[in-house]
Every structure is written in C-alpha cells, then in structure tokens.
Motif scaffolding. Structure first.
Motif, PDB file in Angstrom:
ATOM      1  N   ALA A   1      12.565   6.454  -9.167  1.00 48.63           N
ATOM      2  CA  ALA A   1      11.112   6.580  -9.310  1.00 48.63           C
ATOM      3  C   ALA A   1      10.364   5.805  -8.231  1.00 48.63           C
ATOM      4  O   ALA A   1       9.264   6.214  -7.826  1.00 48.63           O
ATOM      5  N   ASP A   2      10.941   4.707  -7.757  1.00 47.86           N
ATOM      6  CA  ASP A   2      10.229   3.837  -6.809  1.00 47.86           C
ATOM      7  C   ASP A   2      11.223   3.165  -5.869  1.00 47.86           C
ATOM      8  O   ASP A   2      11.686   2.056  -6.125  1.00 47.86           O
ATOM      9  N   PRO A   3      11.571   3.814  -4.746  1.00 48.15           N
ATOM     10  CA  PRO A   3      12.536   3.204  -3.815  1.00 48.15           C
ATOM     11  C   PRO A   3      12.043   1.917  -3.167  1.00 48.15           C
ATOM     12  O   PRO A   3      12.852   1.154  -2.639  1.00 48.15           O
ATOM     13  N   TRP A   4      10.730   1.675  -3.193  1.00 46.25           N
ATOM     14  CA  TRP A   4      10.200   0.448  -2.582  1.00 46.25           C
ATOM     15  C   TRP A   4      10.258  -0.738  -3.536  1.00 46.25           C
ATOM     16  O   TRP A   4       9.839  -1.837  -3.179  1.00 46.25           O
ATOM     17  N   ALA A   5      10.763  -0.516  -4.743  1.00 39.63           N
ATOM     18  CA  ALA A   5      10.853  -1.619  -5.704  1.00 39.63           C
ATOM     19  C   ALA A   5      11.698  -2.768  -5.173  1.00 39.63           C
ATOM     20  O   ALA A   5      11.457  -3.929  -5.519  1.00 39.63           O
ATOM     21  N   VAL A   6      12.686  -2.464  -4.320  1.00 36.86           N
ATOM     22  CA  VAL A   6      13.569  -3.521  -3.807  1.00 36.86           C
ATOM     23  C   VAL A   6      12.830  -4.515  -2.927  1.00 36.86           C
ATOM     24  O   VAL A   6      13.370  -5.578  -2.600  1.00 36.86           O
TER      25      VAL A   6
ATOM     26  N   ALA B   1      19.375   1.821 -15.957  1.00 31.18           N
ATOM     27  CA  ALA B   1      17.971   1.456 -15.752  1.00 31.18           C
ATOM     28  C   ALA B   1      17.682   1.207 -14.272  1.00 31.18           C
ATOM     29  O   ALA B   1      16.624   1.596 -13.755  1.00 31.18           O
ATOM     30  N   LEU B   2      18.610   0.578 -13.589  1.00 26.97           N
ATOM     31  CA  LEU B   2      18.450   0.311 -12.162  1.00 26.97           C
ATOM     32  C   LEU B   2      18.313   1.614 -11.382  1.00 26.97           C
ATOM     33  O   LEU B   2      17.452   1.746 -10.498  1.00 26.97           O
TER      34      LEU B   2
ATOM     35  N   GLN C   1       5.586  -0.136 -14.643  1.00 27.22           N
ATOM     36  CA  GLN C   1       6.374   1.095 -14.593  1.00 27.22           C
ATOM     37  C   GLN C   1       7.867   0.784 -14.632  1.00 27.22           C
ATOM     38  O   GLN C   1       8.633   1.477 -15.308  1.00 27.22           O
ATOM     39  N   ARG C   2       8.280  -0.244 -13.907  1.00 21.70           N
ATOM     40  CA  ARG C   2       9.711  -0.590 -13.889  1.00 21.70           C
ATOM     41  C   ARG C   2      10.203  -0.892 -15.304  1.00 21.70           C
ATOM     42  O   ARG C   2      11.272  -0.445 -15.712  1.00 21.70           O
TER      43      ARG C   2
ATOM     44  N   ALA D   1       0.829  -1.208   0.000  1.00 18.82           N
ATOM     45  CA  ALA D   1       0.000   0.000   0.000  1.00 18.82           C
ATOM     46  C   ALA D   1       0.864   1.257   0.000  1.00 18.82           C
ATOM     47  O   ALA D   1       0.542   2.240  -0.685  1.00 18.82           O
ATOM     48  N   LEU D   2       1.958   1.249   0.752  1.00 22.36           N
ATOM     49  CA  LEU D   2       2.829   2.416   0.784  1.00 22.36           C
ATOM     50  C   LEU D   2       3.462   2.665  -0.576  1.00 22.36           C
ATOM     51  O   LEU D   2       3.560   3.812  -1.035  1.00 22.36           O
ATOM     52  N   GLU D   3       3.903   1.603  -1.252  1.00 25.60           N
ATOM     53  CA  GLU D   3       4.515   1.755  -2.565  1.00 25.60           C
ATOM     54  C   GLU D   3       3.538   2.373  -3.552  1.00 25.60           C
ATOM     55  O   GLU D   3       3.928   3.175  -4.409  1.00 25.60           O
ATOM     56  N   ARG D   4       2.262   2.043  -3.418  1.00 23.58           N
ATOM     57  CA  ARG D   4       1.243   2.576  -4.324  1.00 23.58           C
ATOM     58  C   ARG D   4       0.581   3.837  -3.791  1.00 23.58           C
ATOM     59  O   ARG D   4      -0.407   4.315  -4.354  1.00 23.58           O
ATOM     60  N   ASN D   5       1.105   4.365  -2.692  1.00 27.14           N
ATOM     61  CA  ASN D   5       0.616   5.608  -2.097  1.00 27.14           C
ATOM     62  C   ASN D   5      -0.844   5.509  -1.678  1.00 27.14           C
ATOM     63  O   ASN D   5      -1.594   6.494  -1.733  1.00 27.14           O
TER      64      ASN D   5
END
Length: 786
Positions: free
Chosen positions: A346-351, A339-340, A311-312, A168-172
């Motif tokens: 754009a999205d620090p929660w991608a990890v 790319a990384l 998005q990634r 939920a946080l990653e998707r705001n």
C-alpha cells in the motif's frame, strides 16, 4: 513467508536509496524467473532454490517500488509554470488548518482554466490573510475556483534532518503553493457528496464542537489531536515535554490508540455475541468480533484524517482480522510478516518513516518477550516485562533515528499509556457525540493529571540522553545485544548482550585532526547558518530564519544536525546582525544546547540574548585560535562613528577562518560600504578559498572591487528555493563566475560540508552525496511565495 517479506522489504528499502529510478523491463523477467523456479530434489538444489526465492523477493520489492514511484512522479508541475498565476477549479480535500497568517489545506484539482498549464491532481495550498481585504473562509468538501501560484515540492537538504520532498511524495502532494489574493477566487458550491469529503467535513465539525465546548482550556489541542488527528493546537512547549518524557507517540492518533479501540470493540462484541445462541449459530462470535474491530479501526482511521501512520496500523489490523475470519492459525512472526507485506504494497515509502521501523519493531519486541513462553505471569508482571522490553529493545532504533533517548520514558509510559489509551481517548471519542459532550471535561481533567505527572518527571536532573549518530555497524550490534539481553530466562549469559549495546555510545564520529577544521553550511532556506568544528571546539555562525511562531531553523534543522554530528556543546555562537533570517533560531539553540559565549553585533538588551550565559560584541581585530585553527573578525569597526552607517547589514560580524594556506570567509549580509572598508583595511586577509557570498547574492553586495579582492575558488550563495527576493541575482552570480569561482547554491546543492587543513581542502554537496530520485534540483526563475 517471514524471510520472503523481509527480503521484499529489503528490495523496497534499496529502491528508496537510489539517486535515479531504474529502467524496469530488464528486471521484471529476472524476478519472475527466480520466483518460479521448479522444485528440485537434493539438498544443495533445495538450498539454491531457497536462495533464488529470497533474491527474487528482494528484486520483486525493488521493481514494485520503482513501478509505483514512476507512476506517481509522472504527475507533476512543469518547471515553466512555477510561480505563475494559474486559474483552476477543485475541491478542498481536507479540513483546513490554521497557520500563523491564514489557512493551509490540500486541494484536489478538477480542471485547469489557464491554457497550456498542467497541474497535478493533488496539491497543497495556503492562504495569507494580510494579502486580501477579506480572508478566505474555507471548509472541507467545498468546490472553489482559485488563482494560485505553485512550485514543485522542494525542502531543505541537511544531514540528520526531515526530508520534506519524500514526505510530499508519500502523500502524493505533487505541487505546493498559495492562493493569489488578487485573483478571481470564489466558492462554486458548498459541499460535494463524495464520502471522502463528507468524512473531512465531519472532522471539521468535531473540531468546532471541541473548541466550542472546551473553549480556551489548556489541553483542548491535545484532545482534538487524539480525536481527529489535528495537531495544530498543541503548543511547542507541550510537544517538547512529550518528547523529553518519551510519550510523544501517545499524543497523536498512534497505532497504539487505534489498536486499543479495535481491541475494546472486539472484546465488547465478542462478550455480547456469545450470549446469543442464534447469533453464534449464524456467525461465529470470534469472527463477528474481528469484523467489528476492523470496522472500528477503519472508522477511527478515517476520522483521524487517514494519515499515513494510521493507515499502517489499519493495514496491520486488517491483516490480523482477516486471518481470524479465515480461521488461519498462524504464528506471531507470520502474522507480522503478512502485515509487513500489506503495508509496503500500500505504501512503498513507509520504509523512509521512523514510525514504520518503531511500530513494527515495538510489535516484534512484544511478540518476542511474550509469545511462546512456557509460563504465564500475572498481568502486571507481563506489563512490566513489556515496558522493560520497549526500553531496551528500542534503544538502537531511537539512537539511529533521533540520536536521543528519554531516560524517564519507561516510568512516564507506565502511567501515561493506560491513562491516555484507556481513559482519555475513549472519553474523548464519546465526547464527540452531543449527548455526551460532558465527557470532554472528564477527559480534560484526566489529561491535566497526566500533564502534571509528566511535568514532575521533567524536573528530574537527568531526563534526556543526547549523543552523536552511531555508525551503522554499532546499530546492528546493538539490535543483537538487545535481543540477547531480552532472551528467555535460562538463556546462557544474557548479560553479555549489554556489551553489544556499548559501541553505540562509545564509538564517536571522527573529529578533525589538530590544525584542521570541518564546516557545514546548512541549507536553511532564505537565511544563513554555519557550523564550525575543530579538534576540541565548536562554533555556530548564525542560526537561520524563524519559520513561524514555534518553528524555526534552530529546532527544525540545527539542533538535530549538531546532535548527529556529535556537537553537544558550543564554545561560541556568533550572531552576525539583527535580521530574522540570520538569528531566527537563536532561542531554540540557546535553550537546546549549552553555549559558553555569544559574540554578536546586537545590543546587550536584545531579546535574543536574554538566554545567553555570556555575550560580547564582535569587532575588527578580535581573534583567537583553537587547535591550530585561526579565527579573525574583520568587521565591524570597534567604535562606530557618525560617518559609519548604522544599518544592520553593514554591521555584520565578518569572520575569517584559516588553516594555513586555506581559509573560509563568512561575510554575513555585508553591503558595499562594509565591503569597501574591508578592501581598504584588509586587502591581504580577504583573499580566500571559500567565500560565503554576502547578503545571499543581492545587488547591494559583491561589488566588482570586493570580488576581485576576495577572488574565491568557491563562492556559495545561501538562498531559499524560488525566494521572493530573486536571490541570488544573475549579474552577481556571473561576476563570481567570471572571476573563476566555482558556484555553489544551497537551494541546488543543499548543505555543503567542508573539510580543510594546511594542505587539503575538500567539499561535499549533500544533494549530490545523498541524491534521491524524488529530489527537485532545477532552479527556475519566478517566485512562489507571497
């Protein structure tokens, strides 16, 4: 650049492991100083400067991720407004999706009419048809005035499970809730002119077009998912087939599909552009094709709902396209590094997403086995080499993330990738246009062929390998072994790489010693499930609630957790009584893991027992011993009499597990009559170290006499966050606290891990040992569910 991006990623990842966000002003200057060190002469000084740059990159990633997280967490629902009616105005931000009782959608808040209330800008809502005379009909882009009840995002917290709060946080999404049916809910305007909402409206139109054209065709949901990213129409049985055969990544708008579409557009534009001298002189064909490919990827990503995984891929393709347009000649490793960086900025929660590691890992593997090799091979041989690399190279991350492998995945992907990516997806996209709707039938026939072949593979005797979660060091060794095994021909002793893969399979989790036991009380929301493991045996007590028609505690929580713990077989499954919050996941458990015996208070004809190989009734006096650990059933009575109530709660199977002077009492949903019988017939056995409080702490249980007789050191309540029943009741909690018990709650503590033997008794709270800064641990009064 490669090492800089890797250390930047390490810093971002480390931030996401923190229990609390750091105070940033002290870190920014240090990162800047390390990154801006002047060049120095001398070998040692150069090495020191490079080391400082890498440390600075990691610190920069750490600080950047923390700054973004602080900004996002600043917009949240206050605790005092949870569960209260709030009137607000806003826009339906996405295409509504069906759930079992209504609609679910994201909502952009424009204004709040309720005085004193603050609602985050972006929330997720649901409607429930049974709560109102006329179900609300909503479409993307409509402006509505709604009365809602909200709560802060809060998910179950269990080992080896999905983290809803991080998602939920990653998707705001900063609050979730439902539309209060008896409120003044009304549509204010039909649509808005914002491009983002118009795209969502287009997606909804495409979905309606698909359903009208294909009607009830079996794979309409799959084609819809491939066109617009709406996976709600794919059945659970189809998802299970895709997962078992290892092609689940193809049945959504994955990076592969976006890349394939961008590549096809690139090739078509490049081929056509080169045939015009005027166009080529005006703008190079390669750059025009790159721009067209980027635009195609952008359009597909938008139509798919602009989900985070898509998005990634878009960011990666934009990076590649910009390199081509800027005429930059970069190596594959540098391209991947750029790319990384773009993805993480754009999205620090991608990890935190498995898809992040699998997508970058897969691309890196393709570059590793194809780039800079001396001899070009036939395209079919190259394709086979890539499939071999995917099979070997993705073993470590798949075992680390999911603890299972599809053994038929290489064969399934060999035909599914070209069939879906080059035939089904293009035809499906063309079928979105009214003149070409007939292509949907062709796409469906191609999908039918793919499903037929997948079903044939699924009938093979050994399809999926499942095992425990490997230790971290074995994963690192396995990655090294895979790279060694896939090294170029001529590399010495490549076969030794296979030896480095073996520890992931052979190093099993430590089991309890003889005479000891491990118990995990899972956080399943409003329900109950407990796993018990001795040295050589395993038991599961209850299977938690059924969330919807195809999602339950069994397939969402229990099976991944049991697999990660190394429990691949259950000697006994105990079903305490016939309540859906206790046996809702039974079918998933029985179909997903071998179970030798089922003990329950359910009648033999109960539907939940139809998959059981052997079942028997639980009764007072039933007992057995495993590896020095004693199991005793204290209730219900073996023979029911007219004086004994037949209510399901009072007939709960009550199980006592003891290791010498320490014991655990699992009391199901026993109420006061069953408690009275226990205090009368089993006064000695009731005294216990750990009590799973009966009936989630309701007023109808935990009588003063029972609490005094049990007198537990620990009393645990299993209840859903802000559940509509108000469990546990305050007076019941205080009754145990007054008896000297330490209180535990699944909604506050998450899963509770118990280790006990004849001398020692230890507990771990999962939300404490695995605390993260985004978790909501405060429990407040009120209800946020209908």
């Amino acid at each position: 650049m490669v090492w800089f991006s890797l250390f930047f990623t390490l810093g971002v990842w480390y931030l996401q492991q923190q229990a609390a966000l750091p105070v940033l002003p002290a870190y920014w200057p240090i990162a800047a100083a390390l990154l801006l060190l002047p060049r120095q002469n001398g070998r040692l000084l150069v090495i020191a400067r490079h080391a400082a740059l890498l440390i600075g990159a990691a610190l920069l990633g750490f600080c950047y991720a923390a700054w973004i997280a602080q900004h996002r967490l600043s917009d949240q629902l206050s605790a005092e407004w949870q569960g209260k009616n709030i009137v607000l105005t806003g826009i339906v931000a996405e295409m509504p999706r069906l759930h079992e009782r209504g609609l679910r959608f994201q909502f952009d808040v424009e204004s709040v009419q309720t005085v004193g209330a603050h609602v985050p800008r972006h929330i997720q809502l649901a409607t429930y048809d049974g709560d109102s005379k006329e179900p609300l009909k909503m479409s993307a882009g409509q402006r509505w005035q709604l009365t809602v009840r909200l709560k802060q995002p809060h998910g179950s917290s269990n080992p080896y499970n999905f983290d809803f709060e991080a998602w939920a946080l990653e998707r705001n999404i900063r609050a979730i809730g439902y539309v209060y049916a008896r409120g003044d809910n009304k549509m204010l305007s039909e649509q808005t002119s914002s491009p983002a909402y118009l795209v969502q409206r287009l997606r909804e139109t495409i979905r309606t077009h698909f359903r009208k054209t294909l009607s009830d065709a079996p794979y309409t949901g799959v084609l819809t998912a491939l066109a617009i990213g709406d996976q709600s129409g794919i059945s659970q049985s189809d998802w299970q087939l895709f997962t078992r055969t290892g092609v689940n990544h193809l049945m959504s708008i994955s990076g592969l599909h976006i890349t394939m579409l961008a590549g096809l557009v690139f090739a078509a534009v490049y081929w056509l552009w080169r045939r015009s001298i005027r166009l080529t002189l005006w703008f190079p064909a390669r750059k025009a094709a790159a721009l067209a490919g980027i635009l195609a990827a952008l359009f597909y990503t938008l139509v798919s709902g602009f989900e985070v995984p898509a998005q990634r891929t878009l960011y990666m393709l934009v990076t590649i396209g910009l390199m081509l347009m800027l005429s930059r000649n970069v190596s594959p490793s540098q391209l991947l590094a750029y790319a990384l960086m773009v993805v993480l900025l754009a999205d620090p929660w991608a990890v935190l997403s498995p898809g992040f590691w699998l997508s970058f890992g897969a691309v890196a593997l393709i570059f590793y086995v194809t780039a800079n090799r001396l001899r070009r091979q036939h395209w079919l041989r190259e394709y086979g080499k890539v499939q071999w690399a995917m099979m070997i190279g993705l073993i470590p991350p798949l075992l680390a993330l999911f603890q299972q492998l599809s053994l038929v995945s290489p064969l399934a992907n060999a035909f599914a990738i070209p069939l879906v990516s080059f035939i089904v997806v293009p035809l499906t996209l063309l079928g979105t246009l009214p003149p070409f709707e007939w292509m949907l039938y062709v796409a469906h026939e191609a999908m039918t062929l793919c499903m037929y072949l997948l079903h044939l593979l699924d009938k093979l005797p050994y399809v999926v390998w499942s095992q425990h979660a490997p230790p971290a060091w074995t994963i690192l060794a396995g990655i090294g072994g895979a790279l060694w095994l896939l090294s170029p021909r001529g590399f010495p002793m490549r076969w030794l790489g296979s030896l480095l893969l073996l520890p992931m399979f052979l190093v099993a989790p430590e089991r309890p010693a003889a005479g000891g036991a491990r118990l995990v009380v899972f956080d399943v929301g409003q329900g109950l499930s407990v796993a018990v493991q001795t040295h050589a045996h395993a038991l599961l007590y209850d299977t938690g609630p059924d969330f919807s028609g195809e999602a339950d505690s069994g397939n969402r929580i229990l099976l991944p957790a049991l697999r990660g713990m190394g429990i691949l077989h259950l000697d006994t499954l105990v079903l305490s009584h016939d309540d859906v919050d206790h046996i809702g996941g039974t079918e998933s458990v029985l179909s997903g893991i071998p179970v030798t015996n089922v003990i329950s208070s359910l009648p033999d004809t109960h539907p939940k027992l139809q998959l059981a190989a052997h079942n028997e009734a639980c009764f007072d006096g039933q007992s057995w011993e495993w590896d020095g650990v004693r199991f005793e059933m204290l209730s219900p009575a073996k023979l029911q009499t007219p004086l004994y109530p037949q209510h399901d709660n009072e007939r709960s199977c009550i199980l006592r597990i003891s290791t010498g002077r320490h014991s655990v009492l699992l009391a199901g949903d026993a109420e006061r009559l069953a408690e009275s019988r226990l205090t009368r017939l089993h006064p000695q056995e009731l005294r216990t170290t750990f009590l799973l409080v009966p009936h989630h702490g309701s007023k109808s249980s935990s009588s003063p006499a029972f609490v005094d007789a049990v007198h537990p050191r620990y009393a645990m309540f299993t209840a859903g966050y802000l559940n509509r029943f108000g469990h546990p009741k305050d007076e019941v909690v205080e009754r145990y606290r007054a008896a000297g018990s330490e209180i535990l709650r699944s909604d506050e503590d998450g899963a509770v891990d118990i280790r006990m033997d004849a001398r020692d008794f230890r507990i771990e709270r999962y939300r404490t040992t695995h605390a993260r800064y985004w978790q909501q641990n405060r429990i407040n009064s009120g209800a946020a569910e209908p």
